[in-house]
Design a protein around this motif. Structure first.
Motif, PDB file in Angstrom:
ATOM      1  N   PRO A  31     -10.949  -7.150  -6.879  1.00 23.87           N
ATOM      2  CA  PRO A  31     -11.320  -8.535  -6.556  1.00 23.87           C
ATOM      3  C   PRO A  31     -12.844  -8.712  -6.494  1.00 23.87           C
ATOM      4  O   PRO A  31     -13.565  -7.809  -6.067  1.00 23.87           O
ATOM      5  CB  PRO A  31     -10.714  -8.766  -5.168  1.00 23.87           C
ATOM      6  CG  PRO A  31      -9.739  -7.658  -4.963  1.00 23.87           C
ATOM      7  CD  PRO A  31     -10.211  -6.514  -5.792  1.00 23.87           C
ATOM      8  N   LEU A  32     -13.326  -9.878  -6.887  1.00 23.61           N
ATOM      9  CA  LEU A  32     -14.763 -10.156  -6.841  1.00 23.61           C
ATOM     10  C   LEU A  32     -15.322 -10.077  -5.426  1.00 23.61           C
ATOM     11  O   LEU A  32     -16.468  -9.674  -5.226  1.00 23.61           O
ATOM     12  CB  LEU A  32     -15.059 -11.527  -7.444  1.00 23.61           C
ATOM     13  CG  LEU A  32     -15.253 -11.576  -8.951  1.00 23.61           C
ATOM     14  CD1 LEU A  32     -15.539 -12.982  -9.429  1.00 23.61           C
ATOM     15  CD2 LEU A  32     -16.348 -10.643  -9.400  1.00 23.61           C
ATOM     16  N   ASP A  33     -14.526 -10.451  -4.442  1.00 26.93           N
ATOM     17  CA  ASP A  33     -14.983 -10.356  -3.054  1.00 26.93           C
ATOM     18  C   ASP A  33     -15.303  -8.916  -2.679  1.00 26.93           C
ATOM     19  O   ASP A  33     -16.253  -8.655  -1.937  1.00 26.93           O
ATOM     20  CB  ASP A  33     -13.938 -10.927  -2.087  1.00 26.93           C
ATOM     21  CG  ASP A  33     -13.853 -12.443  -2.154  1.00 26.93           C
ATOM     22  OD1 ASP A  33     -14.797 -13.078  -2.688  1.00 26.93           O
ATOM     23  OD2 ASP A  33     -12.855 -12.998  -1.672  1.00 26.93           O
ATOM     24  N   ASP A  34     -14.522  -7.970  -3.192  1.00 32.09           N
ATOM     25  CA  ASP A  34     -14.800  -6.550  -2.921  1.00 32.09           C
ATOM     26  C   ASP A  34     -16.115  -6.126  -3.563  1.00 32.09           C
ATOM     27  O   ASP A  34     -16.880  -5.349  -2.985  1.00 32.09           O
ATOM     28  CB  ASP A  34     -13.670  -5.662  -3.441  1.00 32.09           C
ATOM     29  CG  ASP A  34     -12.388  -5.799  -2.634  1.00 32.09           C
ATOM     30  OD1 ASP A  34     -12.374  -6.556  -1.646  1.00 32.09           O
ATOM     31  OD2 ASP A  34     -11.392  -5.147  -3.011  1.00 32.09           O
ATOM     32  N   ALA A  36     -18.677  -8.121  -4.196  1.00 31.02           N
ATOM     33  CA  ALA A  36     -19.742  -8.746  -3.410  1.00 31.02           C
ATOM     34  C   ALA A  36     -20.006  -7.941  -2.140  1.00 31.02           C
ATOM     35  O   ALA A  36     -21.165  -7.660  -1.800  1.00 31.02           O
ATOM     36  CB  ALA A  36     -19.360 -10.186  -3.056  1.00 31.02           C
ATOM     37  N   ARG A  37     -18.952  -7.529  -1.465  1.00 29.42           N
ATOM     38  CA  ARG A  37     -19.080  -6.742  -0.237  1.00 29.42           C
ATOM     39  C   ARG A  37     -19.775  -5.411  -0.528  1.00 29.42           C
ATOM     40  O   ARG A  37     -20.688  -4.996   0.179  1.00 29.42           O
ATOM     41  CB  ARG A  37     -17.688  -6.523   0.371  1.00 29.42           C
ATOM     42  CG  ARG A  37     -17.677  -6.168   1.810  1.00 29.42           C
ATOM     43  CD  ARG A  37     -16.297  -6.183   2.482  1.00 29.42           C
ATOM     44  NE  ARG A  37     -15.102  -6.205   1.655  1.00 29.42           N
ATOM     45  CZ  ARG A  37     -14.437  -7.313   1.294  1.00 29.42           C
ATOM     46  NH1 ARG A  37     -14.855  -8.497   1.675  1.00 29.42           N
ATOM     47  NH2 ARG A  37     -13.363  -7.244   0.539  1.00 29.42           N
ATOM     48  N   GLY A  42     -23.207 -12.144  -0.817  1.00 31.01           N
ATOM     49  CA  GLY A  42     -22.086 -13.060  -0.676  1.00 31.01           C
ATOM     50  C   GLY A  42     -21.403 -13.315  -2.008  1.00 31.01           C
ATOM     51  O   GLY A  42     -21.991 -13.104  -3.079  1.00 31.01           O
ATOM     52  N   ALA A  43     -20.167 -13.783  -1.939  1.00 34.16           N
ATOM     53  CA  ALA A  43     -19.411 -14.082  -3.157  1.00 34.16           C
ATOM     54  C   ALA A  43     -20.133 -15.139  -4.004  1.00 34.16           C
ATOM     55  O   ALA A  43     -20.109 -15.088  -5.231  1.00 34.16           O
ATOM     56  CB  ALA A  43     -18.004 -14.549  -2.817  1.00 34.16           C
ATOM     57  N   VAL A  46     -22.539 -13.604  -6.385  1.00 33.01           N
ATOM     58  CA  VAL A  46     -21.867 -13.029  -7.557  1.00 33.01           C
ATOM     59  C   VAL A  46     -21.568 -14.137  -8.561  1.00 33.01           C
ATOM     60  O   VAL A  46     -21.878 -14.004  -9.748  1.00 33.01           O
ATOM     61  CB  VAL A  46     -20.570 -12.280  -7.154  1.00 33.01           C
ATOM     62  CG1 VAL A  46     -19.829 -11.794  -8.392  1.00 33.01           C
ATOM     63  CG2 VAL A  46     -20.884 -11.117  -6.230  1.00 33.01           C
ATOM     64  N   TYR A  47     -20.990 -15.240  -8.084  1.00 32.73           N
ATOM     65  CA  TYR A  47     -20.631 -16.349  -8.980  1.00 32.73           C
ATOM     66  C   TYR A  47     -21.855 -17.028  -9.583  1.00 32.73           C
ATOM     67  O   TYR A  47     -21.785 -17.574 -10.681  1.00 32.73           O
ATOM     68  CB  TYR A  47     -19.759 -17.374  -8.252  1.00 32.73           C
ATOM     69  CG  TYR A  47     -18.341 -16.914  -8.102  1.00 32.73           C
ATOM     70  CD1 TYR A  47     -17.497 -16.838  -9.207  1.00 32.73           C
ATOM     71  CD2 TYR A  47     -17.841 -16.528  -6.868  1.00 32.73           C
ATOM     72  CE1 TYR A  47     -16.187 -16.405  -9.083  1.00 32.73           C
ATOM     73  CE2 TYR A  47     -16.530 -16.096  -6.727  1.00 32.73           C
ATOM     74  CZ  TYR A  47     -15.713 -16.037  -7.836  1.00 32.73           C
ATOM     75  OH  TYR A  47     -14.414 -15.605  -7.715  1.00 32.73           O
ATOM     76  N   LYS A  53     -14.910 -13.027 -13.205  1.00 36.48           N
ATOM     77  CA  LYS A  53     -14.800 -11.571 -13.148  1.00 36.48           C
ATOM     78  C   LYS A  53     -14.904 -10.984 -14.549  1.00 36.48           C
ATOM     79  O   LYS A  53     -15.504  -9.928 -14.757  1.00 36.48           O
ATOM     80  CB  LYS A  53     -13.473 -11.171 -12.497  1.00 36.48           C
ATOM     81  CG  LYS A  53     -13.350  -9.677 -12.330  1.00 36.48           C
ATOM     82  CD  LYS A  53     -12.177  -9.183 -11.500  1.00 36.48           C
ATOM     83  CE  LYS A  53     -10.970 -10.006 -11.492  1.00 36.48           C
ATOM     84  NZ  LYS A  53      -9.839  -9.369 -10.791  1.00 36.48           N
TER      85      LYS A  53
END
Length: 190
Positions: A31-34, A36-37, A42-43, A46-47, A53
């Motif tokens: 996942p993109l959140d992973d 970013a972490r 922050g997400a 990334v975006y 993705k």
């Protein structure tokens, strides 16, 4: 194209590094959140740099393929073209086999890695190493760049699905050698 601020470049580099690490383990399933972490951003960051993705995945893969191409170009004038070619071939397989994303991209015959400029650069640089090794009589003459790419993908499958089977990659390398070179070089291959 607008020049990025220094902090934006650093964040983009952090995202790419984190994504390469995450994609290496899980491919596109991460996942993109992973990511970013893992990057410590922050997400939204990334975006801001990568709208999806898939765009991030493509950027990671293209960067690695570009690195492969740069390395091959640097070796294009090295002495002993046969040995240089074999060493490079093995190194690409070893490095790519550790990264699921690169394996997936190289295996994708119509994928973005080989349609994009970096893929063409890699193909051309690898082709130059192949041509030099063939001209030196170290690699059989009936192999072309497409054959070589197929052999790389096959070796990646061996590395991925039968880890620790380096002897199978040596079998492929022995098959690439021109007839007079296989026996004499058998002791020097990995």
């Amino acid at each position: 194209m607008e020049k990025m601020r220094a902090d934006a470049r650093r964040n983009r580099a952090k995202v790419l590094a984190a994504a390469e690490e995450a994609f290496a383990l899980d491919g596109l399933a991460v996942p993109l959140d992973d990511i970013a972490r893992l990057a410590g951003v922050g997400a939204g960051t990334v975006y801001r740099h990568f709208p999806s993705k898939e765009a991030l995945f493509q950027a990671v893969v293209l960067e690695r393929i570009q690195q492969f191409a740069e390395e091959a170009r640097a070796l294009a004038t090295a002495e002993n073209p046969g040995e240089v070619f074999v060493d490079y071939f093995v190194r690409v397989i070893k490095q790519a086999s550790l990264n699921r994303a690169i394996c997936d991209a190289l295996a994708e015959s119509s994928g973005h890695a080989f349609k994009a400029g970096a893929g063409e650069e890699f193909r051309a640089a690898l082709g130059e190493l192949l041509a030099r090794a063939q001209a030196a009589g170290a690699v059989r003459a009936d192999i072309d760049g497409d054959d070589l790419r197929a052999l790389i993908v096959g070796c990646l499958a061996v590395e991925r699905y039968a880890p620790g089977s380096a002897h199978l990659v040596r079998v492929v390398i022995d098959g690439l050698r021109a007839s007079g070179h296989a026996a004499s070089a058998a002791a020097t291959t990995p």
